[in-house]
Design a protein around this motif. Sequence first.
Motif, PDB file in Angstrom:
ATOM      1  N   PRO B 311     -15.395 -33.756  22.741  1.00 23.33           N
ATOM      2  CA  PRO B 311     -16.648 -33.398  23.406  1.00 23.33           C
ATOM      3  C   PRO B 311     -17.170 -32.039  22.958  1.00 23.33           C
ATOM      4  CG  PRO B 311     -14.799 -33.158  24.918  1.00 23.33           C
ATOM      5  CD  PRO B 311     -14.236 -33.708  23.645  1.00 23.33           C
ATOM      6  N   HIS B 312     -18.472 -31.914  22.980  1.00 22.69           N
ATOM      7  CA  HIS B 312     -19.128 -30.632  22.697  1.00 22.69           C
ATOM      8  C   HIS B 312     -19.621 -30.079  24.024  1.00 22.69           C
ATOM      9  CE1 HIS B 312     -22.922 -28.361  21.545  1.00 22.69           C
ATOM     10  NE2 HIS B 312     -21.951 -27.669  21.003  1.00 22.69           N
ATOM     11  N   ALA B 313     -18.945 -29.060  24.497  1.00 23.54           N
ATOM     12  CA  ALA B 313     -19.262 -28.546  25.832  1.00 23.54           C
ATOM     13  C   ALA B 313     -20.537 -27.713  25.839  1.00 23.54           C
ATOM     14  CB  ALA B 313     -18.097 -27.709  26.342  1.00 23.54           C
ATOM     15  N   GLY B 314     -21.033 -27.403  24.654  1.00 22.75           N
ATOM     16  CA  GLY B 314     -22.223 -26.572  24.558  1.00 22.75           C
ATOM     17  C   GLY B 314     -21.940 -25.365  23.697  1.00 22.75           C
ATOM     18  N   SER B 315     -22.965 -24.891  23.014  1.00 26.38           N
ATOM     19  CA  SER B 315     -22.808 -23.726  22.145  1.00 26.38           C
ATOM     20  C   SER B 315     -23.496 -22.523  22.766  1.00 26.38           C
ATOM     21  CB  SER B 315     -23.416 -23.994  20.770  1.00 26.38           C
ATOM     22  OG  SER B 315     -22.701 -25.014  20.110  1.00 26.38           O
ATOM     23  N   GLY B 383     -18.273 -17.577  27.494  1.00 30.54           N
ATOM     24  CA  GLY B 383     -17.791 -18.913  27.159  1.00 30.54           C
ATOM     25  C   GLY B 383     -16.741 -19.437  28.127  1.00 30.54           C
TER      26      GLY B 383
END
Lengths: 158, 414
Positions: B311-315, B383
């Motif tokens: 998953p890409h939790a967000g950048s 983060g």
Amino acid sequence: MQKALVIDPVKCTGCKQCELACSYVKEGEFNPAKSRIRVFDFHQDARFVPYTCTQCAEAWCQRACPVDAITTNEWGVKEVHDGLCVGCKVCIIACPFGTVNYNASTGKVIKCDECGGDPACVKACPTDAIIYMDVEQAGFGKMRQWAAKTDTAAQATQ
Amino acid sequence: MHHVILGAGPAGVIAADTLRKHDAGAKITLMSAEDEPPYSRMAIPYFLSSQIDEEGTYLRQDHGHYKNQGIELLRARAGAVDANNQTIALEDGGEVQYDRLLIATGASPVHPRVEGLDLPGVHTCWTLEDARAILDRAHKGDDVVLMGAGFIGSIILEALVSRDVKLNVVEMGDRMVARMMDETAGGMLKRWCEEHGVAVLTGTRITQITRSKDRLDVALSSGKSLRAKLVVVAAGIAPNIGFLEGSGIKTRQGVKVDGFMRTSAPHVYAAGDVAQAKDLSTGEFSVLAIQPVAADHGRIAALNMAGHATPHAGSLNMNVLATIGLVSSSFGAWDGVEGGMSAATSDADAYRYLRLEFDGDRLAGAQGVGLTDHIGVARGLIGTRLRLGRWKDVLMKSPERLAEAYVACAQGIR
């Protein structure tokens, strides 16, 4: 074999010999501002915390570098190559631990490289608060767990 | 399995390397529309300032890298994607079949509607080819006008200054780097530039460029005009999504992806400047056209393409900039969040500034001028959404103790 700096803050007396040794070996001057290791002082709590790069397995600094200037050596250490580094500083904002810094006098970034396998900070530490040992024995997971939480995937563990 | 990657910038190259690591037997094709080895646009300013040669801009310094990794470099531009038949039509004819496709086509400079932007001597600064043209024209003492003082413009600014040109900067916004920092920081940068002999005209538009003989005349909204041998245009960038028209792949600002970097079409992913992906700060899907985000996207998209659901939790949006040696940076919600608290410290004479933005007792954003030590902890704190507890009160009084607060919280010194 991978070796790592293992830091036990409880043993640190805050003498900062490590900072002086580091800056002297790496920069030829006694200048803590250019040390790759830093001792944080928590007066109120009578605690000192030596702090430096954990050599992440999947390192943010390395991946963010636009010119391939950060490589991994045989000990798993991330090294900055001055000849390639352009001083863009993307690695210093990409490293969530804040352990890559900018050296304005050279225009390059600096980080701990474990002195090629013979770390000066370890030799300078009078209380064994910083030791150099096998990664497997080191119980090294803690900082990397931090790393895993910091980013978008559990990449520091892979 | 055939993985095809459109675009050989950081997102594409990192994706190719990651695919090789996690899908050893797969065929990997890395397509580039430019006739250069994969290089970094970010390195171009350092090429312009002669700090490095062209090779120094290459994303991989080992000459045999792509061959050794079994990554096939293909010089071609995609004309269209047929997601049903899993094929890419190339612009100059031919077709490429894919099993998994990564769209990493990046972005291109925006050309504002100003008469004369197509004249010889007017250049964007985006590709190596652009850089060569600028190198040809920007020599000591030459009059140069830079259009735009956003993040990219400001980076080019430093490179041009290093070439000892006579530089005028024209920015239509009210300050420099308006999308990266606040008025205080932007004002500091402008004052710094002026102190170093670079005129920065904010709140000013270029209305027309005309050419007489070998000289350009740049007309400004203020009624004045500037003469120039070279005009460099840095008026923003936009994702390269035009070739996807009619493909059925959903685009808006960029190519829309989900939390696994998947586009709306099966087996098609997107990464980097072209992708409209999750922003950690806002929770919304937007284009974050910056190097570290491209690196994250490329890696996560590739893991998913290789069958490792990641998953890409967000950048996190973040930028670092040096303006004639003055370093500034910003992270996340640098302009604050609703209902959050803010703390700042500044020393205008020393060109130092730090502003922190909190969401409850968590750090939500940061911006700084003249500070580089341990600034990465801002990314770490934002983060991890680490709760600062009493350290928030410490930071409200002394924002400069940010690294200390991070280490303390990480070590359980509350």
